[in-house]
Scaffold this motif. Sequence first.
Motif, mmCIF file in Angstrom:
data_model
loop_
_atom_site.group_PDB
_atom_site.id
_atom_site.type_symbol
_atom_site.label_atom_id
_atom_site.label_comp_id
_atom_site.label_asym_id
_atom_site.label_seq_id
_atom_site.Cartn_x
_atom_site.Cartn_y
_atom_site.Cartn_z
ATOM 1 N N GLY A 137 0.793 -1.234 0.000
ATOM 2 C CA GLY A 137 0.000 0.000 0.000
ATOM 3 C C GLY A 137 0.816 1.269 0.000
ATOM 4 N N THR A 138 0.115 2.398 0.153
ATOM 5 C CA THR A 138 0.789 3.698 0.042
ATOM 6 C C THR A 138 1.732 3.973 1.211
ATOM 7 O OG1 THR A 138 -1.116 4.776 1.057
ATOM 8 C CG2 THR A 138 -1.001 4.836 -1.332
ATOM 9 N N SER A 139 1.616 3.218 2.305
ATOM 10 C CA SER A 139 2.567 3.409 3.409
ATOM 11 C C SER A 139 3.939 2.836 3.050
ATOM 12 C CB SER A 139 2.076 2.738 4.694
ATOM 13 O OG SER A 139 0.837 3.259 5.073
ATOM 14 N N MET A 140 3.975 1.934 2.088
ATOM 15 C CA MET A 140 5.212 1.327 1.580
ATOM 16 C C MET A 140 6.003 0.639 2.701
ATOM 17 S SD MET A 140 6.295 4.115 -1.299
ATOM 18 C CE MET A 140 6.973 5.292 -0.187
ATOM 19 N N ASP A 141 5.259 0.040 3.640
ATOM 20 C CA ASP A 141 5.907 -0.597 4.790
ATOM 21 C C ASP A 141 6.164 -2.083 4.582
ATOM 22 O OD1 ASP A 141 3.078 -0.799 4.791
ATOM 23 O OD2 ASP A 141 3.102 -1.494 6.864
ATOM 24 N N ILE A 193 -7.740 3.099 7.331
ATOM 25 C CA ILE A 193 -6.731 4.129 7.633
ATOM 26 C C ILE A 193 -5.362 3.548 7.304
ATOM 27 C CG2 ILE A 193 -5.850 5.797 9.287
ATOM 28 C CD1 ILE A 193 -8.385 5.509 10.933
ATOM 29 N N GLY A 194 -4.994 3.674 6.025
ATOM 30 C CA GLY A 194 -3.667 3.262 5.567
ATOM 31 C C GLY A 194 -2.820 4.514 5.436
ATOM 32 N N GLY A 195 -1.975 4.594 4.398
ATOM 33 C CA GLY A 195 -1.244 5.832 4.143
ATOM 34 C C GLY A 195 -2.244 6.950 3.880
ATOM 35 N N ILE A 196 -3.226 6.610 3.050
ATOM 36 C CA ILE A 196 -4.370 7.476 2.739
ATOM 37 C C ILE A 196 -5.578 6.790 3.367
ATOM 38 C CG2 ILE A 196 -5.825 8.172 0.763
ATOM 39 C CD1 ILE A 196 -3.121 8.255 -0.858
ATOM 40 N N ALA A 238 10.117 4.659 11.262
ATOM 41 C CA ALA A 238 9.154 4.621 10.158
ATOM 42 C C ALA A 238 7.775 5.137 10.544
ATOM 43 C CB ALA A 238 9.029 3.185 9.635
ATOM 44 N N PHE A 239 7.393 5.017 11.824
ATOM 45 C CA PHE A 239 6.056 5.477 12.232
ATOM 46 C C PHE A 239 6.014 5.663 13.744
ATOM 47 C CE2 PHE A 239 5.943 0.862 12.101
ATOM 48 C CZ PHE A 239 5.220 0.487 13.232
ATOM 49 N N ASP A 240 4.928 6.232 14.233
ATOM 50 C CA ASP A 240 4.769 6.534 15.655
ATOM 51 C C ASP A 240 4.140 5.321 16.345
ATOM 52 O OD1 ASP A 240 4.533 7.713 18.107
ATOM 53 O OD2 ASP A 240 2.883 9.068 17.538
ATOM 54 N N LYS A 241 4.977 4.376 16.705
ATOM 55 C CA LYS A 241 4.474 3.104 17.256
ATOM 56 C C LYS A 241 3.618 3.339 18.499
ATOM 57 C CE LYS A 241 5.808 -1.588 17.808
ATOM 58 N NZ LYS A 241 6.813 -2.584 17.977
ATOM 59 N N GLY A 242 2.408 2.791 18.451
ATOM 60 C CA GLY A 242 1.494 2.926 19.594
ATOM 61 C C GLY A 242 1.059 4.366 19.846
ATOM 62 N N GLY A 243 1.355 5.269 18.923
ATOM 63 C CA GLY A 243 0.976 6.679 19.089
ATOM 64 C C GLY A 243 1.680 7.332 20.276
ATOM 65 N N ARG A 301 -5.599 1.783 12.822
ATOM 66 C CA ARG A 301 -6.383 1.298 13.977
ATOM 67 C C ARG A 301 -5.440 0.874 15.112
ATOM 68 N NH1 ARG A 301 -4.956 -3.055 11.607
ATOM 69 N NH2 ARG A 301 -5.282 -5.147 12.385
ATOM 70 N N LEU A 302 -4.149 0.737 14.809
ATOM 71 C CA LEU A 302 -3.174 0.357 15.834
ATOM 72 C C LEU A 302 -2.534 1.579 16.496
ATOM 73 C CD1 LEU A 302 -1.453 -2.543 13.854
ATOM 74 C CD2 LEU A 302 -3.332 -2.692 15.506
ATOM 75 N N ASN A 303 -2.963 2.765 16.090
ATOM 76 C CA ASN A 303 -2.480 4.002 16.715
ATOM 77 C C ASN A 303 -3.577 4.500 17.666
ATOM 78 O OD1 ASN A 303 -1.957 6.708 17.350
ATOM 79 N ND2 ASN A 303 -0.727 6.987 15.495
HETATM 80 N N1 LIG Z 1 1.573 -0.381 16.117
HETATM 81 C C1 LIG Z 1 1.308 0.712 15.389
HETATM 82 N N2 LIG Z 1 1.210 1.911 15.986
HETATM 83 C C2 LIG Z 1 0.960 3.041 15.280
HETATM 84 N N3 LIG Z 1 0.796 3.054 13.959
HETATM 85 C C3 LIG Z 1 0.884 1.881 13.296
HETATM 86 C C4 LIG Z 1 1.135 0.658 13.971
HETATM 87 N N4 LIG Z 1 1.169 -0.326 13.036
HETATM 88 C C5 LIG Z 1 0.942 0.258 11.843
HETATM 89 N N5 LIG Z 1 0.775 1.586 11.981
HETATM 90 C C6 LIG Z 1 0.557 2.583 10.939
HETATM 91 O O1 LIG Z 1 -0.072 1.952 9.830
HETATM 92 C C7 LIG Z 1 0.688 2.169 8.632
HETATM 93 C C8 LIG Z 1 0.499 1.001 7.699
HETATM 94 O O2 LIG Z 1 -0.868 0.879 7.437
HETATM 95 P P1 LIG Z 1 -1.418 0.020 6.239
HETATM 96 O O3 LIG Z 1 -0.585 -1.189 6.079
HETATM 97 O O4 LIG Z 1 -2.868 -0.124 6.451
HETATM 98 O O5 LIG Z 1 -1.145 1.020 5.031
HETATM 99 P P2 LIG Z 1 -1.139 0.715 3.476
HETATM 100 O O6 LIG Z 1 -1.971 -0.472 3.173
HETATM 101 O O7 LIG Z 1 0.274 0.731 3.026
HETATM 102 O O8 LIG Z 1 -1.813 2.052 2.925
HETATM 103 P P3 LIG Z 1 -3.079 2.264 1.904
HETATM 104 O O9 LIG Z 1 -4.254 1.613 2.534
HETATM 105 O O10 LIG Z 1 -3.161 3.741 1.850
HETATM 106 O O11 LIG Z 1 -2.650 1.660 0.607
HETATM 107 C C9 LIG Z 1 2.109 2.379 9.113
HETATM 108 O O12 LIG Z 1 2.860 3.117 8.175
HETATM 109 C C10 LIG Z 1 1.867 3.142 10.421
HETATM 110 O O13 LIG Z 1 1.681 4.505 10.177
#
Ligand SMILES: Nc1ncnc2c1ncn2[C@@H]1O[C@H](COP(=O)(O)OP(=O)(O)OP(=O)(O)O)[C@@H](O)[C@H]1O
Length: 378
Positions: free
Chosen positions: A13-17, A178-181, A219-224, A305-307
């Motif tokens: 996805g757009t988060s590229m994680d 709630i992904g990148g977008i 890469a991200f704010d783990k657990g907010g 949803r994990l934040n």
């Molecule tokens: N434990 C966590 N705490 C906080 N944020 C988290 C956690 N795990 C994941 N995230 C957030 O979720 C993001 C990844 O979300 P997800 O995999 O749904 O995105 P995606 O599928 O790449 O995006 P899109 O749906 O836009 O294509 C991470 O980049 C981070 O910001």
Amino acid sequence: MTGMRTAIGLMSGTSMDGIDLAFVRTDGRDRVERGPSHYVPYDEGLRARWKRALATARKITERRQRPGDLAESERILTLAHAAAVKSFLYRLGLGPEAVDVIGFHGQTVLHRPDEALTVQIGDGPLLAEETGIDVVYDMRANDMAHGGQGAPLIPVYHAALAANLPEGLERPAVFVNIGGISNLTYTGQAGRAEELSAFDSGPGNMLIDQWIEAHTGKAFDKGGKTAARGRVVPALVARYLESPFFSGNIRRSLDRGDFLPPKKGAVSLEDGARTLAHVTAAAILKSGGYLPEKAKTWIVCGGGRLNPVIMAEFAALAEQAGAKVIAAEAAGFDGGAMEAEAWAYLAVRSLEGLPLTFPGTTGVREPVTGGVLAAASR
Ligand SMILES: Nc1ncnc2c1ncn2[C@@H]1O[C@H](COP(=O)(O)OP(=O)(O)OP(=O)(O)O)[C@@H](O)[C@H]1O
Ligand SMILES: CC(=O)N[C@H]1[C@@H]2OC[C@@H](O2)[C@@H](O)[C@@H]1O[C@H](C)C(=O)O
């Protein structure tokens, strides 16, 4: 009776994680049996490569162009997906013959719906050759060729899931990814595809991710945790929500570059993270105002949803509007695997010649199918 098929969906996805994988058995209609899922994170080197790919892709004017090292990135991305499929099958103790089709999203590197241009890198024939499984890929193109914005595509899968929402959940229930977008799907009272209303709703995690990475290298704010220490800066919120995107014009889908994080130093790290978490939630509520009915229950999937800070901000704003926010798991779904499941479902629909998109989802002129089949030589 139409037969069931087994499919693996792949989402980067757009988060590229990383790569989400999901196993699904479905008839591509209303029968969906969700199977196991898997996640393969990208290492730092790959994440840096995809980021460079976004910059390189800005030169593209025709979707088949692969300037600079984009062709090489496409090959690396495809091989990473092939390796992920093989490790998933190995864990499940299955061979390629157990899977009828792979639904392959690839990586969006450019999305300009106003110019009818959307580019996902990902080589379907190479993935079919590497895995020995038929692959359906490039699912956004046909929608755009018929006047659609090429996204979101997940709504028809949400409609299939909506047929099995738990009793006691207040309707209308609206799916929020709630992904990148972030994007929303209202499935209608009867969960019929013709009643779907769906669109991207704003920045999801992408601004928070970029803000955190710029300051901390993480890469991200783990657990907010960082956001939890900050406070909301109203002037910054207002700047984001004043974007013309929220004023009800015709844009239904967003590109990663459509919203940018604040300039470094504009506010403190903590206040920035907290404010952007608030913006994520507020954007969903604001865009939700354009749905045919007000949501009573928001079902949240995707990494956001994990934040807990995003979820708390969202719950507070939703409560003011008389609605409840629940994570997808509370409705019996898998909020992490849902997009990958959708790509499996869409691949089967594509094989069946069924529509993937509808006027109420991408703005396409009429319901259209999509996807390109790359057959494996078995
Ligand atoms: N434990 C966590 N705490 C906080 N944020 C988290 C956690 N795990 C994941 N995230 C957030 O979720 C993001 C990844 O979300 P997800 O995999 O749904 O995105 P995606 O599928 O790449 O995006 P899109 O749906 O836009 O294509 C991470 O980049 C981070 O910001
Ligand atoms: C062009 C593109 O890749 N868009 C993504 C992005 O990520 C979330 C949102 O923006 C959504 O519109 C879409 O992905 C989902 C999976 C979709 O098409 O339904």
